[in-house]
Design a protein around this motif. Structure first.
Motif, mmCIF file in Angstrom:
data_model
loop_
_atom_site.group_PDB
_atom_site.id
_atom_site.type_symbol
_atom_site.label_atom_id
_atom_site.label_comp_id
_atom_site.label_asym_id
_atom_site.label_seq_id
_atom_site.Cartn_x
_atom_site.Cartn_y
_atom_site.Cartn_z
ATOM 1 N N GLN A 133 0.807 -1.214 0.000
ATOM 2 C CA GLN A 133 0.000 0.000 0.000
ATOM 3 C C GLN A 133 0.845 1.271 0.000
ATOM 4 N N ASP A 134 2.042 1.208 0.571
ATOM 5 C CA ASP A 134 2.894 2.397 0.623
ATOM 6 C C ASP A 134 4.000 2.363 -0.433
ATOM 7 N N GLN A 135 3.852 1.515 -1.436
ATOM 8 C CA GLN A 135 4.853 1.383 -2.487
ATOM 9 C C GLN A 135 4.856 2.609 -3.397
ATOM 10 N N LEU A 136 6.061 3.086 -3.766
ATOM 11 C CA LEU A 136 6.193 4.272 -4.609
ATOM 12 C C LEU A 136 6.732 3.955 -6.001
ATOM 13 N N LEU A 137 7.578 2.945 -6.110
ATOM 14 C CA LEU A 137 8.165 2.559 -7.387
ATOM 15 C C LEU A 137 7.693 1.166 -7.774
ATOM 16 N N PHE A 138 7.377 0.998 -9.055
ATOM 17 C CA PHE A 138 6.794 -0.257 -9.519
ATOM 18 C C PHE A 138 7.609 -0.840 -10.668
ATOM 19 N N PRO A 139 7.544 -2.164 -10.845
ATOM 20 C CA PRO A 139 8.315 -2.808 -11.908
ATOM 21 C C PRO A 139 7.681 -2.593 -13.275
ATOM 22 N N ALA A 140 8.306 -3.158 -14.290
ATOM 23 C CA ALA A 140 7.788 -3.038 -15.653
ATOM 24 C C ALA A 140 6.402 -3.665 -15.747
ATOM 25 N N PRO A 141 5.409 -2.936 -16.264
ATOM 26 C CA PRO A 141 4.055 -3.487 -16.423
ATOM 27 C C PRO A 141 4.006 -4.445 -17.617
ATOM 28 N N ASP A 142 2.821 -4.990 -17.850
ATOM 29 C CA ASP A 142 2.607 -5.864 -19.002
ATOM 30 C C ASP A 142 1.971 -5.107 -20.165
ATOM 31 N N LEU A 143 1.275 -4.017 -19.856
ATOM 32 C CA LEU A 143 0.682 -3.133 -20.865
ATOM 33 C C LEU A 143 0.900 -1.698 -20.435
ATOM 34 N N ILE A 144 1.314 -0.860 -21.374
ATOM 35 C CA ILE A 144 1.428 0.578 -21.114
ATOM 36 C C ILE A 144 0.630 1.320 -22.174
ATOM 37 N N VAL A 145 -0.087 2.362 -21.734
ATOM 38 C CA VAL A 145 -0.819 3.252 -22.632
ATOM 39 C C VAL A 145 -0.291 4.664 -22.429
ATOM 40 N N GLU A 146 0.162 5.278 -23.507
ATOM 41 C CA GLU A 146 0.572 6.681 -23.464
ATOM 42 C C GLU A 146 -0.349 7.490 -24.379
ATOM 43 N N ILE A 147 -0.839 8.614 -23.859
ATOM 44 C CA ILE A 147 -1.718 9.507 -24.615
ATOM 45 C C ILE A 147 -0.887 10.706 -25.065
ATOM 46 N N LEU A 148 -0.826 10.911 -26.361
ATOM 47 C CA LEU A 148 0.053 11.935 -26.909
ATOM 48 C C LEU A 148 -0.376 13.352 -26.538
ATOM 49 N N SER A 149 0.614 14.207 -26.343
ATOM 50 C CA SER A 149 0.406 15.652 -26.232
ATOM 51 C C SER A 149 1.590 16.309 -26.932
ATOM 52 N N ASN A 150 1.496 17.600 -27.160
ATOM 53 C CA ASN A 150 2.570 18.302 -27.868
ATOM 54 C C ASN A 150 3.910 18.172 -27.140
ATOM 55 N N SER A 151 3.855 18.149 -25.810
ATOM 56 C CA SER A 151 5.093 18.146 -25.029
ATOM 57 C C SER A 151 5.641 16.749 -24.777
ATOM 58 N N THR A 152 4.840 15.703 -24.998
ATOM 59 C CA THR A 152 5.294 14.357 -24.651
ATOM 60 C C THR A 152 5.469 13.412 -25.835
ATOM 61 N N GLN A 153 4.940 13.766 -27.013
ATOM 62 C CA GLN A 153 4.938 12.776 -28.087
ATOM 63 C C GLN A 153 6.341 12.370 -28.537
ATOM 64 N N ALA A 154 7.318 13.283 -28.440
ATOM 65 C CA ALA A 154 8.686 12.909 -28.803
ATOM 66 C C ALA A 154 9.217 11.821 -27.868
ATOM 67 N N TYR A 155 8.892 11.924 -26.579
ATOM 68 C CA TYR A 155 9.278 10.887 -25.622
ATOM 69 C C TYR A 155 8.507 9.587 -25.890
ATOM 70 N N ASP A 156 7.188 9.719 -26.098
ATOM 71 C CA ASP A 156 6.344 8.529 -26.249
ATOM 72 C C ASP A 156 6.733 7.703 -27.466
ATOM 73 N N ARG A 157 7.148 8.367 -28.526
ATOM 74 C CA ARG A 157 7.524 7.657 -29.752
ATOM 75 C C ARG A 157 9.037 7.392 -29.833
ATOM 76 N N GLY A 158 9.785 8.021 -28.934
ATOM 77 C CA GLY A 158 11.238 7.910 -28.984
ATOM 78 C C GLY A 158 11.795 7.066 -27.855
ATOM 79 N N VAL A 159 12.319 7.725 -26.821
ATOM 80 C CA VAL A 159 13.018 7.016 -25.757
ATOM 81 C C VAL A 159 12.107 6.028 -25.023
ATOM 82 N N LYS A 160 10.843 6.379 -24.815
ATOM 83 C CA LYS A 160 9.949 5.457 -24.117
ATOM 84 C C LYS A 160 9.682 4.217 -24.962
ATOM 85 N N PHE A 161 9.438 4.421 -26.237
ATOM 86 C CA PHE A 161 9.204 3.286 -27.134
ATOM 87 C C PHE A 161 10.384 2.313 -27.048
#
Length: 224
Positions: A126-154
């Motif tokens: 219940q008090d956990q702050l950091l989590f391991p790699a999930p099995d599914l990730i969803v990223e919703i694009l915005s002007n400030s994040t799409q370079a990350y979402d399609r680049g380093v995060k991908f």
């Protein structure tokens, strides 16, 4: 797929170039020293951030995110409603939303939505702050994040073998679904219509318009 092959070839080429150099050990030691310094900066990031911050640690830097537009928030809420209801009902695991931070080998991210299978979720505290790699990730694009979402995060999600990755464009109302085959993501669909069926969330299938339209979302909810 072509971009992924180029990235893999580039990594192999960089490794080959280092091994061809007589100072290869010195290069490796310099990289190790830089990564050790980065660990110190990362620890400071952990110490400084609060629950009120929307922040990520990416390649040695703290990235602060601005508030999202209404359409971004609406899309996230509509998809989370369907996914969380289904996962809870079927007892499949846990769905994180917005500020839940996943910690990978080098970087820390706060995906818009992520799903952990039950075998991972049962270990969470219940008090956990950091989590391991999930099995599914969803990223919703915005002007400030799409370079990350399609680049380093991908690249990072792919490298850490996160099975499924959805990229949603709330402006164009488009969903891209990627599934991990071997070491690389393969684009399964990119569409504004039809259904999307998850690989990671067993049995979860919804109409794509239900992610963008409240009326369609209600229909999909009633059909789950």
């Amino acid at each position: 797929m072509e971009t992924q092959l180029l990235t893999k070839d580039m990594s192999s080429r960089i490794l080959s170039e280092i091994l061809d150099r007589p100072d290869a050990y010195l290069i490796v030691e310099a990289v190790k020293a830089a990564l050790d310094k980065e660990k110190e900066i990362r620890q400071k990031f952990y110490n400084d951030i609060t629950e009120d911050d929307k922040a990520e640690f990416i390649n040695g830097e703290m990235v602060m995110h601005s508030p999202v537009m209404m359409r971004h928030n609406q899309v996230g809420g509509l998809l989370f409603t369907l996914l969380n209801f289904y996962v809870v009902r079927e007892q499949l695991g846990y769905v994180g939303y917005e500020k839940l931070m996943i910690s990978l080998t080098r970087n820390d991210y706060e995906p818009d939505i992520c799903f952990f299978r039950q075998e991972k979720a049962v270990q969470f505290k219940q008090d956990q702050l950091l989590f391991p790699a999930p099995d599914l990730i969803v990223e919703i694009l915005s002007n400030s994040t799409q370079a990350y979402d399609r680049g380093v995060k991908f690249k990072d999600y792919q490298a850490h073998k996160i099975e499924e990755y959805w990229i949603i464009d709330p402006k164009d109302q488009t969903l891209e679904q990627y599934h991990l085959f071997g070491e690389e993501y393969q684009l399964i669909l990119k569409s504004t219509v039809g259904d999307v069926k998850s690989f990671a969330v067993e049995g979860f299938q919804i109409p794509i318009p239900a992610i963008f339209d409240a009326a369609e979302n209600l229909k999909a909810f009633q059909s789950l």
